[in-house]
Design a protein around this motif. Structure first.
Motif, mmCIF file in Angstrom:
data_model
loop_
_atom_site.group_PDB
_atom_site.id
_atom_site.type_symbol
_atom_site.label_atom_id
_atom_site.label_comp_id
_atom_site.label_asym_id
_atom_site.label_seq_id
_atom_site.Cartn_x
_atom_site.Cartn_y
_atom_site.Cartn_z
ATOM 1 N N LEU A 30 0.975 -1.263 -0.046
ATOM 2 C CA LEU A 30 0.049 -0.021 -0.140
ATOM 3 C C LEU A 30 0.852 1.349 0.060
ATOM 4 O O LEU A 30 0.616 2.269 -0.653
ATOM 5 C CB LEU A 30 -0.857 0.036 1.054
ATOM 6 N N GLN A 31 1.882 1.287 0.814
ATOM 7 C CA GLN A 31 2.882 2.295 0.719
ATOM 8 C C GLN A 31 3.332 2.527 -0.653
ATOM 9 O O GLN A 31 3.408 3.672 -1.094
ATOM 10 C CB GLN A 31 3.946 2.148 1.966
ATOM 11 N N TYR A 32 3.779 1.499 -1.343
ATOM 12 C CA TYR A 32 4.465 1.804 -2.594
ATOM 13 C C TYR A 32 3.239 2.295 -3.352
ATOM 14 O O TYR A 32 3.628 3.279 -4.339
ATOM 15 C CB TYR A 32 4.513 0.498 -3.273
ATOM 16 N N ILE A 33 2.018 1.897 -3.251
ATOM 17 C CA ILE A 33 0.893 2.502 -4.140
ATOM 18 C C ILE A 33 0.824 3.970 -3.858
ATOM 19 O O ILE A 33 0.460 4.980 -4.826
ATOM 20 C CB ILE A 33 -0.222 1.740 -3.777
ATOM 21 N N TYR A 34 0.893 4.453 -2.703
ATOM 22 C CA TYR A 34 0.696 5.866 -2.170
ATOM 23 C C TYR A 34 1.651 6.610 -2.886
ATOM 24 O O TYR A 34 1.558 7.615 -3.481
ATOM 25 C CB TYR A 34 0.728 5.936 -0.740
ATOM 26 N N GLU A 35 3.010 6.177 -2.714
ATOM 27 C CA GLU A 35 4.071 6.723 -2.958
ATOM 28 C C GLU A 35 4.156 6.991 -4.776
ATOM 29 O O GLU A 35 4.695 8.106 -5.053
ATOM 30 C CB GLU A 35 5.567 6.137 -2.770
ATOM 31 N N HIS A 36 3.695 6.193 -5.408
ATOM 32 C CA HIS A 36 3.675 6.263 -6.792
ATOM 33 C C HIS A 36 2.456 6.686 -7.375
ATOM 34 O O HIS A 36 2.141 6.426 -8.672
ATOM 35 C CB HIS A 36 4.122 4.902 -7.478
ATOM 36 N N ARG A 37 1.594 7.232 -6.576
ATOM 37 C CA ARG A 37 0.086 7.400 -6.791
ATOM 38 C C ARG A 37 -0.878 6.660 -7.593
ATOM 39 O O ARG A 37 -1.262 7.140 -8.667
ATOM 40 C CB ARG A 37 0.509 9.125 -7.442
ATOM 41 N N LEU A 38 -0.361 5.412 -7.491
ATOM 42 C CA LEU A 38 -1.401 4.356 -8.448
ATOM 43 C C LEU A 38 -2.734 4.503 -8.189
ATOM 44 O O LEU A 38 -3.489 3.993 -8.808
ATOM 45 C CB LEU A 38 -0.609 3.084 -8.168
ATOM 46 N N GLY A 81 -12.017 4.999 -9.335
ATOM 47 C CA GLY A 81 -12.752 5.976 -8.333
ATOM 48 C C GLY A 81 -12.630 7.256 -8.356
ATOM 49 O O GLY A 81 -13.427 8.151 -8.072
ATOM 50 N N ASP A 82 -11.417 7.766 -9.093
ATOM 51 C CA ASP A 82 -11.220 8.982 -9.304
ATOM 52 C C ASP A 82 -11.930 9.730 -10.288
ATOM 53 O O ASP A 82 -12.221 10.850 -10.046
ATOM 54 C CB ASP A 82 -9.741 9.215 -9.943
ATOM 55 N N PHE A 83 -12.791 9.068 -10.883
ATOM 56 C CA PHE A 83 -13.854 9.345 -11.778
ATOM 57 C C PHE A 83 -14.935 10.547 -11.159
ATOM 58 O O PHE A 83 -15.282 11.454 -11.549
ATOM 59 C CB PHE A 83 -14.438 8.411 -12.560
ATOM 60 N N PHE A 84 -15.184 9.876 -9.788
ATOM 61 C CA PHE A 84 -16.085 10.685 -9.051
ATOM 62 C C PHE A 84 -15.767 11.912 -8.584
ATOM 63 O O PHE A 84 -16.787 12.745 -8.344
ATOM 64 C CB PHE A 84 -16.796 9.737 -7.857
ATOM 65 N N SER A 85 -14.490 12.404 -8.536
ATOM 66 C CA SER A 85 -14.019 13.467 -8.051
ATOM 67 C C SER A 85 -14.598 14.830 -9.120
ATOM 68 O O SER A 85 -14.736 15.895 -8.441
ATOM 69 C CB SER A 85 -12.571 13.672 -8.113
ATOM 70 N N ALA A 86 -14.580 14.352 -10.248
ATOM 71 C CA ALA A 86 -15.309 15.269 -11.165
ATOM 72 C C ALA A 86 -16.670 15.846 -11.199
ATOM 73 O O ALA A 86 -16.869 16.662 -11.943
ATOM 74 C CB ALA A 86 -15.008 14.827 -12.617
ATOM 75 N N TYR A 87 -17.394 15.115 -10.285
ATOM 76 C CA TYR A 87 -18.736 15.344 -10.093
ATOM 77 C C TYR A 87 -18.997 15.904 -8.952
ATOM 78 O O TYR A 87 -20.045 16.175 -8.294
ATOM 79 C CB TYR A 87 -19.702 14.048 -10.108
ATOM 80 N N ASN A 101 -3.118 9.163 0.682
ATOM 81 C CA ASN A 101 -3.832 7.632 0.653
ATOM 82 C C ASN A 101 -5.267 7.661 0.182
ATOM 83 O O ASN A 101 -5.942 6.589 0.478
ATOM 84 C CB ASN A 101 -3.666 7.092 2.162
ATOM 85 N N ALA A 102 -5.887 8.759 -0.335
ATOM 86 C CA ALA A 102 -7.196 8.506 -0.770
ATOM 87 C C ALA A 102 -7.490 7.597 -1.809
ATOM 88 O O ALA A 102 -6.869 7.585 -2.631
ATOM 89 C CB ALA A 102 -7.650 9.978 -1.292
ATOM 90 N N VAL A 103 -8.637 6.856 -1.471
ATOM 91 C CA VAL A 103 -9.047 5.649 -2.544
ATOM 92 C C VAL A 103 -10.592 5.539 -2.057
ATOM 93 O O VAL A 103 -10.989 5.492 -0.807
ATOM 94 C CB VAL A 103 -8.065 4.631 -2.418
ATOM 95 N N VAL A 104 -11.376 5.087 -3.369
ATOM 96 C CA VAL A 104 -12.715 4.833 -3.169
ATOM 97 C C VAL A 104 -12.735 3.326 -3.180
ATOM 98 O O VAL A 104 -12.209 2.689 -3.958
ATOM 99 C CB VAL A 104 -13.466 5.608 -4.314
ATOM 100 N N ALA A 105 -13.896 2.934 -2.182
ATOM 101 C CA ALA A 105 -14.437 1.622 -2.431
ATOM 102 C C ALA A 105 -15.879 1.749 -2.367
ATOM 103 O O ALA A 105 -16.578 2.479 -1.792
ATOM 104 C CB ALA A 105 -14.065 0.703 -1.313
ATOM 105 N N ALA A 136 -9.662 1.537 2.211
ATOM 106 C CA ALA A 136 -10.607 2.701 1.392
ATOM 107 C C ALA A 136 -10.749 3.909 2.534
ATOM 108 O O ALA A 136 -10.893 3.557 3.684
ATOM 109 C CB ALA A 136 -11.995 2.258 1.251
ATOM 110 N N THR A 137 -10.629 5.252 1.932
ATOM 111 C CA THR A 137 -10.589 6.519 2.877
ATOM 112 C C THR A 137 -12.137 7.095 2.444
ATOM 113 O O THR A 137 -12.571 7.809 3.111
ATOM 114 C CB THR A 137 -9.623 7.365 2.594
ATOM 115 N N ILE A 138 -12.894 6.607 1.388
ATOM 116 C CA ILE A 138 -14.179 7.094 0.699
ATOM 117 C C ILE A 138 -14.943 5.955 0.511
ATOM 118 O O ILE A 138 -14.401 4.940 -0.314
ATOM 119 C CB ILE A 138 -13.855 8.136 -0.404
#
Length: 357
Positions: A30-38, A81-87, A101-105, A136-138
């Motif tokens: 997870l830390q690797y994912i956060y650091e590389h903004r995956l 889940g980034d899609f939802f940020s546009a709405y 660490n923001a991510v949607v489930a 998930a944080t959202i």
């Protein structure tokens, strides 16, 4: 691989069995994912995202899934889940999607009910298959609006904070076990108006073209890329097993080896062909979006058919080879078995199921 170095590939693959057993990604991954903004591939740079094109992201989804199916699926679904940020409003998007660490489930099912109240809604509901629930944080869920007097049923999407959500650990699929795709439940959760959105409306963000890509085709392409990654890994492991068996069983007839090798080459050819067709469709559709600002119905149909074809051909190729891989193929703890199960779980998703010959 183009997007992942050998160190992280080895790190994840060494933990793949425990990821499956534990049902979630370990902290170092997870830390690797956060650091590389995956989880931020489709988030605007202003919100700390990478703001990639669809073809660029699809390459990452395929490679991540080739490393490990659960890892690839979670990167794919997390970025989606980034899609939802546009709405959502700029302020709410920054609050929810800004943290590293923001991510949607969430779930696409309409299995909640929202009752209008002062400043927002009181929501009750339960949603299945929320991949990545444990990190998930959202959370998101779709609801029917209670008391709507209009003829047309009103549906809205809602965002919930972790403290509003109960995770029901009910993910029991035979593959993709490391995705933690559990159900979530909320009871009398208050959601303010500014944390609701409607995917049928135009997105607030209009200059980042990914948000103009039709959401259904976006999902098809994303999940097809996961299938390609898992199937590609399966084929590589199958070839390794073929060569190992040939070297170990010197008494086996050359004809037997050549028969199996031919089967493998045929399956690999079909895989390469459908992969090539898929990437042509993805790139062509993206070029059309950049040129005209939208996809024609013809192009949407091409993307859908190409994505579904990926599911059909990859599962078919795996089935063609499986009988020749010995007992390892049916041993639950073997890598080849896990890849078989992961691929079929991905391709069972409704967006990849074709109802045409």
């Amino acid at each position: 691989m183009k997007h992942f170095n050998e160190t992280i590939i080895q790190t994840i693959r060494e933990q793949a069995a425990s990821i499956e057993t534990n049902g979630k990604l370990p902290d170092d991954v997870l830390q690797y994912i956060y650091e590389h903004r995956l989880f931020k591939l489709f988030l605007p740079e202003a919100l700390g995202g990478r703001e990639l094109s669809l073809p660029e992201a699809v390459e990452i989804f395929e490679e991540a899934s080739q490393i490990d199916g659960s890892f690839g699926w979670l990167v794919t679904i997390g970025s989606g889940g980034d899609f939802f940020s546009a709405y959502l409003s700029e302020e709410v998007s920054a609050e929810l999607f800004g943290p590293a660490n923001a991510v949607v489930a969430g779930s696409g099912g309409i299995t909640g009910v929202a009752k209008p109240t002062d400043g927002g809604y009181l929501v009750n509901g339960q949603w299945q298959y929320c991949s990545g629930a444990h990190h998930a944080t959202i959370f998101t869920g779709n609801c029917r609006i209670e008391g709507n007097s209009g003829k047309k049923e009103e549906i809205l999407s809602f965002t919930f904070l972790p403290e509003q959500v109960t995770i029901l650990e009910d993910w029991r699929a035979f593959g993709m076990k490391g995705t933690g795709s559990h159900s979530i439940k909320v009871q009398n959760a208050f959601v303010p108006l500014n944390r609701t959105f409607d995917l049928q409306q135009a997105p607030r963000v209009s200059d980042y073209k990914i948000y103009r890509y039709p959401f259904f085709q976006f999902a098809e392409v994303s999940f097809a890329a996961v299938a390609l990654g898992v199937a590609g890994h399966f084929l590589q492991e199958a070839f390794n097993a073929l060569e190992e068996n040939r070297n170990r069983r010197k008494d086996a007839s050359p004809e037997r080896y050549e028969f199996i090798r031919k089967k493998f080459e045929e399956a690999h050819h079909r895989f390469n062909q459908v992969r090539s067709e898929f990437y042509v469709a993805v790139n062509t559709s993206w070029n059309e979006l950049e040129t005209s600002g939208q996809l024609t119905e013809t192009m949407q149909d091409l993307v859908s058919k190409s994505s579904k074809k990926v599911a059909r051909i990859t599962t078919g190729a795996v089935h063609e080879i499986l009988p020749y891989l010995g007992m390892a193929a049916v041993t639950e703890t073997s890598l080849i078995n896990r890849l078989f199960r992961d691929l079929h779980t991905v391709c069972q998703h409704t967006v990849l199921v074709s109802y045409e010959d």
